[in-house]
Design a protein around this motif. Structure first.
Motif, PDB file in Angstrom:
ATOM      1  N   MET A 133      -1.521  68.145  68.414  1.00  0.00           N
ATOM      2  CA  MET A 133      -2.119  67.482  67.284  1.00  0.00           C
ATOM      3  C   MET A 133      -3.410  66.745  67.876  1.00  0.00           C
ATOM      4  N   SER A 134      -4.496  67.343  67.074  1.00  0.00           N
ATOM      5  CA  SER A 134      -5.735  66.649  67.575  1.00  0.00           C
ATOM      6  C   SER A 134      -6.038  65.212  66.937  1.00  0.00           C
ATOM      7  N   THR A 135      -6.462  64.495  67.440  1.00  0.00           N
ATOM      8  CA  THR A 135      -7.011  63.180  67.087  1.00  0.00           C
ATOM      9  C   THR A 135      -8.364  62.878  66.985  1.00  0.00           C
ATOM     10  N   THR A 136      -8.939  62.231  66.079  1.00  0.00           N
ATOM     11  CA  THR A 136     -10.480  61.888  65.839  1.00  0.00           C
ATOM     12  C   THR A 136     -10.731  60.861  67.005  1.00  0.00           C
ATOM     13  N   PRO A 137     -11.715  60.990  67.667  1.00  0.00           N
ATOM     14  CA  PRO A 137     -12.060  60.121  68.486  1.00  0.00           C
ATOM     15  C   PRO A 137     -12.675  58.760  67.994  1.00  0.00           C
ATOM     16  N   GLU A 138     -12.300  57.653  68.646  1.00  0.00           N
ATOM     17  CA  GLU A 138     -13.161  56.529  68.171  1.00  0.00           C
ATOM     18  C   GLU A 138     -14.770  56.655  68.167  1.00  0.00           C
ATOM     19  N   PRO A 139     -15.112  56.067  67.244  1.00  0.00           N
ATOM     20  CA  PRO A 139     -16.607  55.905  67.045  1.00  0.00           C
ATOM     21  C   PRO A 139     -17.321  55.494  68.054  1.00  0.00           C
ATOM     22  N   LEU A 140     -18.452  55.734  68.516  1.00  0.00           N
ATOM     23  CA  LEU A 140     -19.468  55.092  69.397  1.00  0.00           C
ATOM     24  C   LEU A 140     -19.970  53.929  68.738  1.00  0.00           C
ATOM     25  N   SER A 141     -19.760  52.565  69.464  1.00  0.00           N
ATOM     26  CA  SER A 141     -20.013  51.492  68.954  1.00  0.00           C
ATOM     27  C   SER A 141     -21.568  51.148  69.185  1.00  0.00           C
ATOM     28  N   LEU A 142     -22.304  50.444  68.002  1.00  0.00           N
ATOM     29  CA  LEU A 142     -23.622  50.100  68.136  1.00  0.00           C
ATOM     30  C   LEU A 142     -24.037  49.536  69.703  1.00  0.00           C
ATOM     31  N   ASP A 143     -23.072  48.510  70.164  1.00  0.00           N
ATOM     32  CA  ASP A 143     -23.473  47.996  71.456  1.00  0.00           C
ATOM     33  C   ASP A 143     -23.314  48.901  72.431  1.00  0.00           C
ATOM     34  N   ALA A 144     -22.624  50.170  72.208  1.00  0.00           N
ATOM     35  CA  ALA A 144     -22.805  51.058  73.506  1.00  0.00           C
ATOM     36  C   ALA A 144     -24.017  51.971  73.012  1.00  0.00           C
ATOM     37  N   LEU A 145     -24.417  52.284  71.928  1.00  0.00           N
ATOM     38  CA  LEU A 145     -25.529  53.083  71.443  1.00  0.00           C
ATOM     39  C   LEU A 145     -27.011  52.533  71.968  1.00  0.00           C
ATOM     40  N   ILE A 146     -26.957  51.150  71.694  1.00  0.00           N
ATOM     41  CA  ILE A 146     -28.151  50.372  72.120  1.00  0.00           C
ATOM     42  C   ILE A 146     -28.257  50.126  73.509  1.00  0.00           C
ATOM     43  N   ALA A 147     -27.093  49.814  73.917  1.00  0.00           N
ATOM     44  CA  ALA A 147     -26.884  49.463  75.467  1.00  0.00           C
ATOM     45  C   ALA A 147     -27.823  48.472  76.083  1.00  0.00           C
ATOM     46  N   ILE A 148     -27.844  47.121  75.291  1.00  0.00           N
ATOM     47  CA  ILE A 148     -28.874  46.341  75.723  1.00  0.00           C
ATOM     48  C   ILE A 148     -28.032  45.208  76.593  1.00  0.00           C
ATOM     49  N   ASP A 149     -26.800  45.431  76.710  1.00  0.00           N
ATOM     50  CA  ASP A 149     -25.930  44.515  77.530  1.00  0.00           C
ATOM     51  C   ASP A 149     -26.630  44.490  79.119  1.00  0.00           C
ATOM     52  N   GLY A 150     -26.923  45.585  79.883  1.00  0.00           N
ATOM     53  CA  GLY A 150     -27.414  45.711  81.003  1.00  0.00           C
ATOM     54  C   GLY A 150     -28.769  44.846  81.199  1.00  0.00           C
ATOM     55  N   LEU A 151     -29.401  44.535  79.970  1.00  0.00           N
ATOM     56  CA  LEU A 151     -30.690  43.974  80.037  1.00  0.00           C
ATOM     57  C   LEU A 151     -30.557  42.402  79.688  1.00  0.00           C
ATOM     58  N   LEU A 152     -29.372  41.812  79.556  1.00  0.00           N
ATOM     59  CA  LEU A 152     -29.223  40.443  79.305  1.00  0.00           C
ATOM     60  C   LEU A 152     -28.375  39.718  80.609  1.00  0.00           C
ATOM     61  N   THR A 153     -28.683  38.362  80.779  1.00  0.00           N
ATOM     62  CA  THR A 153     -28.242  37.822  81.794  1.00  0.00           C
ATOM     63  C   THR A 153     -26.678  37.584  81.245  1.00  0.00           C
ATOM     64  N   GLU A 154     -25.945  36.989  82.491  1.00  0.00           N
ATOM     65  CA  GLU A 154     -24.438  36.731  82.246  1.00  0.00           C
ATOM     66  C   GLU A 154     -24.455  35.584  81.110  1.00  0.00           C
ATOM     67  N   GLU A 155     -25.372  34.776  81.035  1.00  0.00           N
ATOM     68  CA  GLU A 155     -25.328  33.585  80.242  1.00  0.00           C
ATOM     69  C   GLU A 155     -25.744  33.992  78.920  1.00  0.00           C
ATOM     70  N   GLU A 156     -26.373  34.929  78.499  1.00  0.00           N
ATOM     71  CA  GLU A 156     -26.911  35.344  77.310  1.00  0.00           C
ATOM     72  C   GLU A 156     -25.817  36.082  76.809  1.00  0.00           C
ATOM     73  N   ARG A 157     -25.070  36.980  77.739  1.00  0.00           N
ATOM     74  CA  ARG A 157     -23.928  37.601  76.965  1.00  0.00           C
ATOM     75  C   ARG A 157     -22.777  36.462  76.621  1.00  0.00           C
ATOM     76  N   MET A 158     -22.677  35.455  77.526  1.00  0.00           N
ATOM     77  CA  MET A 158     -21.690  34.503  77.347  1.00  0.00           C
ATOM     78  C   MET A 158     -21.944  33.663  76.063  1.00  0.00           C
ATOM     79  N   ILE A 159     -23.085  33.568  75.827  1.00  0.00           N
ATOM     80  CA  ILE A 159     -23.426  32.784  74.514  1.00  0.00           C
ATOM     81  C   ILE A 159     -23.253  33.590  73.375  1.00  0.00           C
ATOM     82  N   ARG A 160     -23.515  34.933  73.384  1.00  0.00           N
ATOM     83  CA  ARG A 160     -23.393  35.926  72.365  1.00  0.00           C
ATOM     84  C   ARG A 160     -21.909  35.980  72.022  1.00  0.00           C
ATOM     85  N   ASP A 161     -21.015  36.244  72.949  1.00  0.00           N
ATOM     86  CA  ASP A 161     -19.613  36.522  72.781  1.00  0.00           C
ATOM     87  C   ASP A 161     -19.118  35.270  72.281  1.00  0.00           C
TER      88      ASP A 161
END
Length: 395
Positions: A1-29
């Motif tokens: 039985m096939s299942t529908t895969p989970e959709p790609l998130s906007l965070d994954a699509l835009i992929a800015i996390d690698g451009l952010l510092t650890e502190e910036e990610r921590m504040i956002r989260d």
């Protein structure tokens, strides 16, 4: 039985996390977690009842979000990108929540921090950063919106005080504010100069009636500032600026934050639309499997991605000291326009359910109608950009 895969998130699509510092990610989260756990469960009720979550102010302050981008005096000193990320998360909850933090920091605290005396800074800023004093910004008047230079509010010198008379309109946080940074004309005719004054709650003749009946920003406290011969000590006048440069520089700070914040509202609408269309079955299939629906979702994601990349770019420029008011207008105009389009599109994809407060879309859509207009209407930002690109003033 096939299942529908989970959709790609906007965070994954835009992929800015690698451009952010650890502190910036921590504040956002951290802010993301606060909004989802503490605000979203109440968001629809607050909007429906036209109430602001004043009980959350201490928590907002504890995260350093009041005067977040300012340094010293108990302020967090966040960089521009961290501040923008935080505001986007607040607006994911509601534009009113982001407006509160934006007005407190950019419009009430910033002018004191930038143009105030040392005594004024020491007296007001630490308590404002802690959320113990709430401020508002008095520039717009009933007959002076996009043309603040035509304001009618006057400040008359009288001994060791100035006596202020006039009315300000559409003032975020005025009903709950302990102080207002009010802009008024001193002098008459061509010799009149615009000055800023810190007007404090309790000064005789200072009133802040609430505006009721709004269909937008209902979870934000909005009111007037009525100045009826209010005597303000000269020590409460901001000494560091004269003319429209003062209030306009504050608006530039706020507009930068709006350009990030609006994307938070857009993200909420987009994610709601994806989840809804994956679950809504018509003609035997989820409507997310239909080409027309996918076309709308792709367009929404694409515009949010472009807006996010623009905001990040200008945020880095701001941190480097190179951003201009014209660039801020570009980012605000684009990203608020994107957010409003995304909200309207999401409303359509939800069909009749799109008008229910059970979903956040209609709330964001209505809020963004105000964000589209305040702190520089879409048309005013068009003229600012037009003048910059052509050299001709079309105002």
């Amino acid at each position: 039985m096939s299942t529908t895969p989970e959709p790609l998130s906007l965070d994954a699509l835009i992929a800015i996390d690698g451009l952010l510092t650890e502190e910036e990610r921590m504040i956002r989260d951290t802010v993301r977690r606060f909004v989802r756990e503490r605000y979203l469960p109440r968001s629809a009720e607050l909007f429906a009842k036209e109430e602001f979550a004043t009980d959350l102010i201490p928590e907002i302050a504890s995260m350093g979000l009041l005067g977040a981008s300012l340094t010293g005096y108990g302020c967090a000193g966040m960089n521009a990108v961290s501040y923008g990320l935080a505001l986007a998360e607040l607006e994911y909850g509601d534009s009113g929540l982001r407006s509160f933090a934006s007005v407190q920091g950019s419009l009430a605290m910033f002018p004191i921090w930038r143009f105030g005396s040392e005594e004024q800074k020491e007296r007001f800023l630490p308590k404002m950063a802690a959320g113990e004093l709430i401020g508002c910004f008095g520039l717009t008047e009933p007959d002076s919106g996009s043309d603040p230079g035509s304001m009618k509010t006057r400040a008359r010198e009288d001994g060791d005080s100035y006596v202020l008379t006039g009315t300000k309109m559409w003032i975020t946080s005025s009903p709950i504010a302990h102080l207002a940074v009010v802009w008024a004309k001193v002098g008459d005719g061509d010799a009149a100069s615009i000055r800023g004054f810190i007007v404090e709650r309790g000064m005789k003749g200072f009133e802040t009636p609430t505006v009721h009946g709004k269909m937008s920003l209902r979870a934000s406290p909005t009111g007037e500032i009525v100045l009826n011969e209010v005597r303000v000590p000269k020590a409460n006048m901001l000494p560091g600026v004269q003319g429209l440069k003062g209030p306009l520089s504050c608006l530039t700070q706020a507009r930068f934050g709006i350009s990030w914040g609006a994307l938070g509202a857009a993200r909420s609408c987009y994610e709601t639309a994806v989840n809804y269309t994956r679950e809504r079955v018509q003609f035997g299939k989820p409507i997310a499997s239909k080409q027309l629906v996918q076309q709308e979702l792709v367009g929404m994601a694409m515009e949010i991605a472009k807006g996010q990349i623009m905001a990040l770019h200008f945020g880095r420029l701001k941190d480097a000291g190179g951003i201009t008011p014209v660039q801020v207008s570009l980012c605000k105009k684009n990203n608020v326009g994107v957010a409003l389009h995304v909200a309207r599109t999401a409303r359509g994809l939800l069909g009749g359910n799109g008008i229910l407060l059970d979903y956040p879309v209609i709330r964001h859509m209505l809020n963004l109608e105000s964000v589209y207009t305040y702190e520089g209407t879409n048309e005013i930002h068009t003229l600012i950009l037009g003048q910059a690109l052509t050299g001709h003033n079309a105002f």
